[in-house]
Design an enzyme around this catalytic site. Structure first.
Site, short mmCIF file in Angstrom:
data_model
loop_
_atom_site.label_atom_id
_atom_site.label_comp_id
_atom_site.label_asym_id
_atom_site.label_seq_id
_atom_site.Cartn_x
_atom_site.Cartn_y
_atom_site.Cartn_z
N LEU A 176 49.97 66.34 58.15
CA LEU A 176 50.92 65.26 58.38
C LEU A 176 50.45 64.11 57.51
O LEU A 176 49.25 63.79 57.52
CB LEU A 176 50.96 64.83 59.84
CG LEU A 176 51.77 65.66 60.83
CD1 LEU A 176 51.52 65.17 62.25
CD2 LEU A 176 53.26 65.60 60.50
N ASP A 177 51.34 63.47 56.75
CA ASP A 177 50.88 62.39 55.89
C ASP A 177 50.45 61.18 56.73
O ASP A 177 50.72 61.10 57.93
CB ASP A 177 51.93 62.03 54.83
CG ASP A 177 53.20 61.47 55.43
OD1 ASP A 177 53.13 60.49 56.19
OD2 ASP A 177 54.29 62.00 55.13
N MET A 178 49.78 60.24 56.09
CA MET A 178 49.17 59.12 56.81
C MET A 178 50.19 58.32 57.62
O MET A 178 49.89 57.85 58.72
CB MET A 178 48.45 58.19 55.82
CG MET A 178 47.83 56.96 56.48
SD MET A 178 47.00 55.88 55.32
CE MET A 178 45.38 56.62 55.25
N SER A 180 52.95 59.42 58.95
CA SER A 180 53.66 60.23 59.93
C SER A 180 52.78 60.44 61.16
O SER A 180 51.56 60.29 61.11
CB SER A 180 54.05 61.58 59.33
OG SER A 180 54.94 61.41 58.25
#
Length: 248
Positions: A112-114, A116
């Site tokens: 999960l990106d930062m 999200s």
């Protein structure tokens, strides 16, 4: 002149070892090696290389194939502002900080990106991690996305095939859960997992993402787990997830 190293007769080709663990077929294991996903004792593996367990540590995407601890499966509700990695050379917060009390080393299965948040699985079981991440398992991933913009036009567009980074993605399942004066809340389900896919889909549909939270992966649902908290998966959850993966 130094003597040549002694070759242990119990060593085997790495792809055979991976296949024997039920993570992938031998051909798929060869592709993992060719794609640089496999390391032996921290060094990128080469096709045809041999190793021996448990003396050598074989890892796929950084996750050891032969964990020394009992299998651990946990679900984390990742908050915004944390990297999905175990270390960062810039000193930023990582999910490792959130699961330090697990008591053993676990690895993120997927990303999960930062910016999200939401459901993230961590484990020390390579087979289970592969079931979570491998595209061939066709796992449905559902996200709650708060957006600003014309949600009716945007959701209709998101249900059609679109091209992202020169790749045509499959149509998403999109449900408009709530509408506000300047946007709304969408439930978006995808079966791929390309880098920042939903954010890029929304951008193409003129929707600005205000927040993005993953709420389920296959049969695993985030439920009421609070941000920053984790829990163990039940044995039933693990077995159901693996069973569905074998049928995908």
């Amino acid at each position: 002149m130094a003597s040549p190293p002694c070759i242990d007769t119990m060593t085997e080709r790495i792809q055979k070892i991976i296949s024997a663990h039920g993570i992938a077929s031998r051909r798929e294991a060869e592709m993992m090696i060719l794609n640089g996903r496999v390391t032996v004792n921290g060094i990128q593996a080469t096709l045809g290389q041999q190793a021996q367990l448990p003396q050598d540590e074989i890892a796929i995407d950084g996750m050891p194939l032969n964990p020394k601890d009992a299998p651990i499966y946990i679900m984390l509700n990742k908050p915004r502002g944390y990297l999905t990695t175990l270390k960062d050379d810039r000193g930023r917060k990582t999910v490792k900080d959130l699961v330090a009390d697990v008591g053993t080393r676990v690895y993120p299965a997927g990303r999960l990106d930062m910016d999200s948040e939401g459901l993230l699985i961590l484990t020390n079981d390579g087979r289970f991690a592969n079931a979570v991440m491998h595209p061939s398992n066709n796992k449905a991933k559902t996200y709650e996305v708060r957006v600003r913009g014309d949600v009716e036009t945007g959701t209709a567009r998101m249900r059609l095939p679109m091209e992202i980074d020169a790749y045509t993605i499959r149509p998403a399942e999109v449900e408009l859960k709530a509408q506000t004066a300047d946007g709304g809340v969408l439930y978006v389900t995808i079966r791929e997992g390309r880098n920042r896919q939903i954010r890029k889909m929304c951008a193409q549909c003129s929707l600005a993402v205000l927040s993005l939270k993953r709420i389920s992966i296959g049969s695993l649902a985030l439920g009421t787990l609070k941000p920053g908290k984790w829990r163990y998966l039940t044995q039933e959850e693990v077995e159901m997830f693996l069973e569905h993966s074998s049928k995908s």
